[in-house]
Scaffold this motif. Structure first.
Motif, short mmCIF file in Angstrom:
data_model
loop_
_atom_site.label_atom_id
_atom_site.label_comp_id
_atom_site.label_asym_id
_atom_site.label_seq_id
_atom_site.Cartn_x
_atom_site.Cartn_y
_atom_site.Cartn_z
N GLN A 48 0.84 -1.20 0.00
CA GLN A 48 0.00 0.00 0.00
C GLN A 48 0.88 1.25 0.00
N ASP A 49 1.57 1.53 1.10
CA ASP A 49 2.45 2.70 1.18
C ASP A 49 3.86 2.24 1.49
N CYS A 50 4.84 2.82 0.78
CA CYS A 50 6.23 2.51 1.06
C CYS A 50 6.65 3.18 2.36
N ARG A 51 7.74 2.70 2.92
CA ARG A 51 8.20 3.20 4.21
C ARG A 51 8.79 4.60 4.09
N LEU A 52 8.42 5.43 5.04
CA LEU A 52 8.97 6.78 5.17
C LEU A 52 9.66 6.88 6.51
N ARG A 53 10.95 7.21 6.48
CA ARG A 53 11.71 7.35 7.72
C ARG A 53 11.98 8.84 7.94
N GLU A 54 11.67 9.31 9.13
CA GLU A 54 11.88 10.71 9.48
C GLU A 54 12.67 10.80 10.78
#
Length: 205
Positions: free
Chosen positions: A66-72
């Motif tokens: 669904q959604d790719c990983r976002l690292r912040e």
């Protein structure tokens, strides 16, 4: 005696199998729980004053379900943005990242230093700016308190924000739409005249 020996050998074999399976299982769970991108950011060669306090946030799926990983990551630095920015940029270059000159970097106007980077299948946004301080009064009334941050209440040092995405999920890696009228069939920015009604064509009397 033979039965006891067999029982002992069976217990030892069972314990050995449990230990041999538990160790790989432990490291496997640890690998899945900890994102390797954060381990890579932890390994950046920056001085201690440039990474006083770190706050990480993760969203999306590592396997892009669904959604790719976002690292912040948000980091508090003890020194100014002018000193902190070059330190992080040199550390990224030493770690194999390369400057990425692309449109929409940043996507919205941002104060401070905002640069974009690429390495292998990842993209990285680096934003170094002054910390959030108390807002000035509005119409003689105290301004509302800003959102809390690692350096809330301080006006010294700087804040560093790092955003890492999969390149396949970064819209800036895709061909950007053209606004050429020959392709769209219409001019997206028509010329406006002073007359709000334009030039009206008279009908024959």
């Amino acid at each position: 005696m033979r039965a006891r020996r067999r029982l002992r050998m069976g217990i030892l074999a069972l314990v050995s199998l449990v230990l041999l399976g538990a160790v790989p299982l432990y490291f496997g769970i640890r690998t899945l729980a900890r994102d390797p991108v954060f381990d890579n950011l932890d390994a950046l060669d920056v001085p201690g004053w440039a990474a006083v306090k770190t706050v990480d946030n993760v969203s999306g799926s590592r396997w892009c379900l669904q959604d790719c990983r976002l690292r912040e990551r948000t980091v508090e630095s003890e020194r100014s943005a002018k000193e902190t920015g070059p330190v992080y940029e040199r550390a990224l270059v030493a770690d194999g990242w390369r400057r990425w000159k692309v449109g929409r970097c940043p996507e919205q106007p941002a104060k401070g230093s905002y640069t974009c980077w690429r390495r292998d299948e990842l993209t990285l946004d680096l934003w170094v700016r002054d910390p959030t301080c108390a807002l000035p009064p509005v119409n003689g009334q105290p301004a509302p308190s800003p959102a809390p941050s690692p350096a809330a209440g301080k006006c010294t040092g700087s804040l560093v924000s790092v955003k890492v995405r999969n390149a396949i999920d970064d819209e800036r890696t895709r061909p950007q739409p053209s606004t050429d009228p020959s392709l769209t069939g219409e001019d997206p920015f028509p010329t406006l005249t002073d007359d709000p009604l334009g030039e009206l064509t008279r009908s024959p009397s």
